[in-house]
Scaffold this active site. Sequence first.
Site, PDB file in Angstrom:
ATOM      1  N   LYS A   1      45.459  44.525  38.973  1.00 33.36           N
ATOM      2  CA  LYS A   1      46.599  43.634  38.745  1.00 33.36           C
ATOM      3  C   LYS A   1      47.873  44.317  39.228  1.00 33.36           C
ATOM      4  O   LYS A   1      48.035  45.523  39.129  1.00 33.36           O
ATOM      5  CB  LYS A   1      46.728  43.307  37.253  1.00 33.36           C
ATOM      6  CG  LYS A   1      45.604  42.445  36.706  1.00 33.36           C
ATOM      7  CD  LYS A   1      45.800  42.189  35.219  1.00 33.36           C
ATOM      8  CE  LYS A   1      44.643  41.398  34.633  1.00 33.36           C
ATOM      9  NZ  LYS A   1      44.619  40.007  35.099  1.00 33.36           N
TER      10      LYS A   1
ATOM     11  N   ARG B   1      34.513  35.695  32.918  1.00 33.91           N
ATOM     12  CA  ARG B   1      33.386  34.780  33.107  1.00 33.91           C
ATOM     13  C   ARG B   1      32.060  35.534  33.230  1.00 33.91           C
ATOM     14  O   ARG B   1      31.008  35.003  32.892  1.00 33.91           O
ATOM     15  CB  ARG B   1      33.642  33.893  34.330  1.00 33.91           C
ATOM     16  CG  ARG B   1      33.700  34.606  35.658  1.00 33.91           C
ATOM     17  CD  ARG B   1      34.411  33.796  36.725  1.00 33.91           C
ATOM     18  NE  ARG B   1      35.841  33.705  36.463  1.00 33.91           N
ATOM     19  CZ  ARG B   1      36.700  33.006  37.209  1.00 33.91           C
ATOM     20  NH1 ARG B   1      36.255  32.339  38.262  1.00 33.91           N
ATOM     21  NH2 ARG B   1      37.978  32.982  36.916  1.00 33.91           N
TER      22      ARG B   1
END
EC number: 3.4.11.1
Length: 479
Positions: free
Chosen positions: A253, A327
């Site tokens: 990030k 996920r």
Amino acid sequence: MNITLNKKNINKKDSSVEIIILNKIKDLTQKEQELLNNINFHKKSFNTHFDIKNSKLYVSCLKLKDENIKTAICTAINFLKKIKKQNIKIDIIQNKKELEIQTIVEGLVLGNYEFLRYKSASNEEKIKDIEININSSSKTKEELEENLKKALIICNSVNYTKDIVNSSPEDYYPQIMADDALKIVQNNKNIECKIFGEDYLKEKSMNAMLSVGIASPHESKLIHLTYKTKNPIAKIVLVGKGVTYDTGGMSLKRDGGMVSMKCDKAGGATILGVLEALSTLNLPFEVHGIIGAVENMIGGDAYKPGDVLKASNGKTIEVTNTDAEGRLVLADCLHYAQENIEEFDYIFDLATLTGASIGAFGGYTTAVMGYSEKLKKKILKASQKSGELVGFLPFNDYLEKLLESQIADFVNTSANKNGAAITASLFLSKFIKNKNKKKWLHFDIAGPSYRKEVWAYHSYGATGVAVRLLLKFMEDLKK
């Protein structure tokens, strides 16, 4: 904060400050009306005026809906804390309308919440005693006492969830989440807990979840909480993303994106909050809480873009972005739930999954996706009663094609970012067995679980989102 019910005369002189929520000022004295008009009290909701002489705090509330009333009460709490008033009273009747105890208590308890664990100054609670006058209530004191007890359980569980999410990553990692699950079990005979480590993940080929936490010094934990009562009317499975910190992995990030990533455990924290409430609410359900607690870090052994992972259901996943880690965790946890829990009625997963859900609905709404329109209507009903906002995003075949891979069964995220909240949910749907498709909903809580602002009756940071929503959903099933 001690909240009690009483039937005293609300106008009796004492040391308490009375909170008065005003929708219209015409019922006040002429002198009071002139004063409030002079300060433009009714120009907007949540303006305040403190009558020092009579110890009354007026709060404007232009709409008398429950959420507005909660915010008005929270505004009053924050004002009184600033002027160091410790004792408060409020009449259950406001603007000739009888308020629900749940509404009053949520405004008081959730509005009073502060996360001060890391403050060096003393954090003594400033609001001590609150009296709710029920002299004019249409309900019996016994009914109201029961409502108060229930409201406090729910609000305390919401604040418990907030504490978990707000805790820093150096203090809160997978083992601590597992420890918190075990604490819920203590002294609660109707709750059981199983904790599995990385050896179990390897044994069961849960390579998707295992890979996410592989570079962390903290061992990943699969947590399985079970709440049971005699003759349950439904069996509910809750699956949560418990990423205690998310660097983005090798797809690191940037631009401050890591600063608030302690919030990535909010899905798992919500499940802990729900189970904590169930331990004392005694609702007639069997509820399973499955949490994938991991830390997504970087290092020489971190999983990488280009890796192909084989999940526990045998499907292969081409990793195109290690920052789409939630996920992967949920994929194995969803499969675990379906393999180990027999004949359930509902299976919901909760996760701070995509920034795209914030783009779709703004930061205050949970994005809900799934195949059952009937089930979505039940969630919408619970949303309207609990005050927690939900919105629904539709599936379609065109977006599902974006998950196709040339070298594996599918990719974990598409290069095409359009509809990313939907494609993330479609990815999860590949781990839902066909017989369970209509029982499943995905809740993307990326927006409302953590806000870098004061929002309504929520303080800066975690909000404990979905605890009230899920408990209201269960309550509705009883009817």
